[in-house]
Design a protein around this motif. Sequence first.
Motif, PDB file in Angstrom:
ATOM      1  N   THR A  57       0.808  -1.207   0.000  1.00 39.15           N
ATOM      2  CA  THR A  57       0.000   0.000   0.000  1.00 39.15           C
ATOM      3  C   THR A  57       0.845   1.261   0.000  1.00 39.15           C
ATOM      4  OG1 THR A  57      -1.616  -1.222   1.306  1.00 39.15           O
ATOM      5  CG2 THR A  57      -1.924   1.127   1.166  1.00 39.15           C
ATOM      6  N   GLY A  58       1.955   1.245   0.705  1.00 35.68           N
ATOM      7  CA  GLY A  58       2.788   2.441   0.819  1.00 35.68           C
ATOM      8  C   GLY A  58       3.259   2.968  -0.518  1.00 35.68           C
ATOM      9  N   ARG A  59       3.806   2.103  -1.353  1.00 38.73           N
ATOM     10  CA  ARG A  59       4.318   2.539  -2.666  1.00 38.73           C
ATOM     11  C   ARG A  59       3.171   2.967  -3.578  1.00 38.73           C
ATOM     12  NH1 ARG A  59       7.463   5.332  -5.645  1.00 38.73           N
ATOM     13  NH2 ARG A  59       7.822   4.471  -7.690  1.00 38.73           N
ATOM     14  N   ALA A  60       2.051   2.259  -3.536  1.00 36.07           N
ATOM     15  CA  ALA A  60       0.908   2.631  -4.367  1.00 36.07           C
ATOM     16  C   ALA A  60       0.394   4.010  -3.973  1.00 36.07           C
ATOM     17  CB  ALA A  60      -0.193   1.592  -4.239  1.00 36.07           C
ATOM     18  N   LEU A  61       0.367   4.301  -2.686  1.00 36.20           N
ATOM     19  CA  LEU A  61      -0.081   5.618  -2.252  1.00 36.20           C
ATOM     20  C   LEU A  61       0.920   6.707  -2.632  1.00 36.20           C
ATOM     21  CD1 LEU A  61      -1.789   4.892   1.148  1.00 36.20           C
ATOM     22  CD2 LEU A  61      -2.837   5.859  -0.878  1.00 36.20           C
ATOM     23  N   GLU A  62       2.210   6.384  -2.659  1.00 35.33           N
ATOM     24  CA  GLU A  62       3.206   7.362  -3.122  1.00 35.33           C
ATOM     25  C   GLU A  62       2.920   7.760  -4.566  1.00 35.33           C
ATOM     26  OE1 GLU A  62       7.401   6.514  -2.799  1.00 35.33           O
ATOM     27  OE2 GLU A  62       7.046   5.547  -0.864  1.00 35.33           O
ATOM     28  N   LEU A  63       2.684   6.764  -5.410  1.00 32.03           N
ATOM     29  CA  LEU A  63       2.380   7.051  -6.809  1.00 32.03           C
ATOM     30  C   LEU A  63       1.090   7.839  -6.941  1.00 32.03           C
ATOM     31  CD1 LEU A  63       3.320   3.612  -8.389  1.00 32.03           C
ATOM     32  CD2 LEU A  63       4.596   5.751  -8.536  1.00 32.03           C
ATOM     33  N   PHE A  64       0.100   7.483  -6.136  1.00 34.99           N
ATOM     34  CA  PHE A  64      -1.185   8.185  -6.161  1.00 34.99           C
ATOM     35  C   PHE A  64      -1.015   9.638  -5.741  1.00 34.99           C
ATOM     36  CE2 PHE A  64      -5.004   9.456  -3.760  1.00 34.99           C
ATOM     37  CZ  PHE A  64      -5.917   9.455  -4.802  1.00 34.99           C
ATOM     38  N   ARG A  65      -0.228   9.883  -4.713  1.00 33.93           N
ATOM     39  CA  ARG A  65      -0.004  11.253  -4.252  1.00 33.93           C
ATOM     40  C   ARG A  65       0.764  12.061  -5.304  1.00 33.93           C
ATOM     41  NH1 ARG A  65       1.458   8.978   1.604  1.00 33.93           N
ATOM     42  NH2 ARG A  65      -0.655   8.899   2.445  1.00 33.93           N
ATOM     43  N   LEU A  66       1.719  11.432  -5.977  1.00 28.94           N
ATOM     44  CA  LEU A  66       2.435  12.126  -7.053  1.00 28.94           C
ATOM     45  C   LEU A  66       1.476  12.506  -8.181  1.00 28.94           C
ATOM     46  CD1 LEU A  66       5.722  10.043  -7.318  1.00 28.94           C
ATOM     47  CD2 LEU A  66       5.486  12.403  -6.532  1.00 28.94           C
ATOM     48  N   ARG A  67       0.569  11.608  -8.493  1.00 26.61           N
ATOM     49  CA  ARG A  67      -0.418  11.901  -9.536  1.00 26.61           C
ATOM     50  C   ARG A  67      -1.302  13.066  -9.124  1.00 26.61           C
ATOM     51  NH1 ARG A  67      -5.632   8.420 -11.154  1.00 26.61           N
ATOM     52  NH2 ARG A  67      -5.362   7.783  -8.999  1.00 26.61           N
ATOM     53  N   ASN A  68      -1.729  13.088  -7.873  1.00 27.43           N
ATOM     54  CA  ASN A  68      -2.579  14.177  -7.391  1.00 27.43           C
ATOM     55  C   ASN A  68      -1.831  15.501  -7.364  1.00 27.43           C
ATOM     56  OD1 ASN A  68      -4.886  12.724  -7.131  1.00 27.43           O
ATOM     57  ND2 ASN A  68      -4.677  12.366  -4.940  1.00 27.43           N
ATOM     58  N   ARG A  69      -0.556  15.483  -7.011  1.00 28.23           N
ATOM     59  CA  ARG A  69       0.227  16.722  -7.006  1.00 28.23           C
ATOM     60  C   ARG A  69       0.334  17.297  -8.407  1.00 28.23           C
ATOM     61  NH1 ARG A  69       5.212  14.786  -3.556  1.00 28.23           N
ATOM     62  NH2 ARG A  69       4.146  14.546  -1.575  1.00 28.23           N
ATOM     63  N   SER A  70       0.621  16.447  -9.377  1.00 27.48           N
ATOM     64  CA  SER A  70       0.750  16.947 -10.739  1.00 27.48           C
ATOM     65  C   SER A  70      -0.591  17.442 -11.267  1.00 27.48           C
ATOM     66  CB  SER A  70       1.324  15.871 -11.656  1.00 27.48           C
ATOM     67  OG  SER A  70       0.440  14.779 -11.750  1.00 27.48           O
TER      68      SER A  70
END
Length: 83
Positions: A57-70
Amino acid sequence: MTAWLSVLVPLLVMFFALGMERVESRLRESTVRQDELDELLEQPRPDELRALFRQGTGRALELFRLRNRSRRRGARRSRIPSP
């Protein structure tokens, strides 16, 4: 023998409780917000799903947060009128 047990058992329970408090505080710090997880599972991308299954879950949420930031940065740029 009974006197030793009456002293030793409460000490062991106390040390166990202190140790579990440390574990609990670490878990509390690394918890995931429910709304983020819900949004990730509602609109996943292939790379986020791959990371979820392979790395957790941790890595998936990192990618999700990067997507939301962009996405947020793009929205901010579109709001700013160009001179």
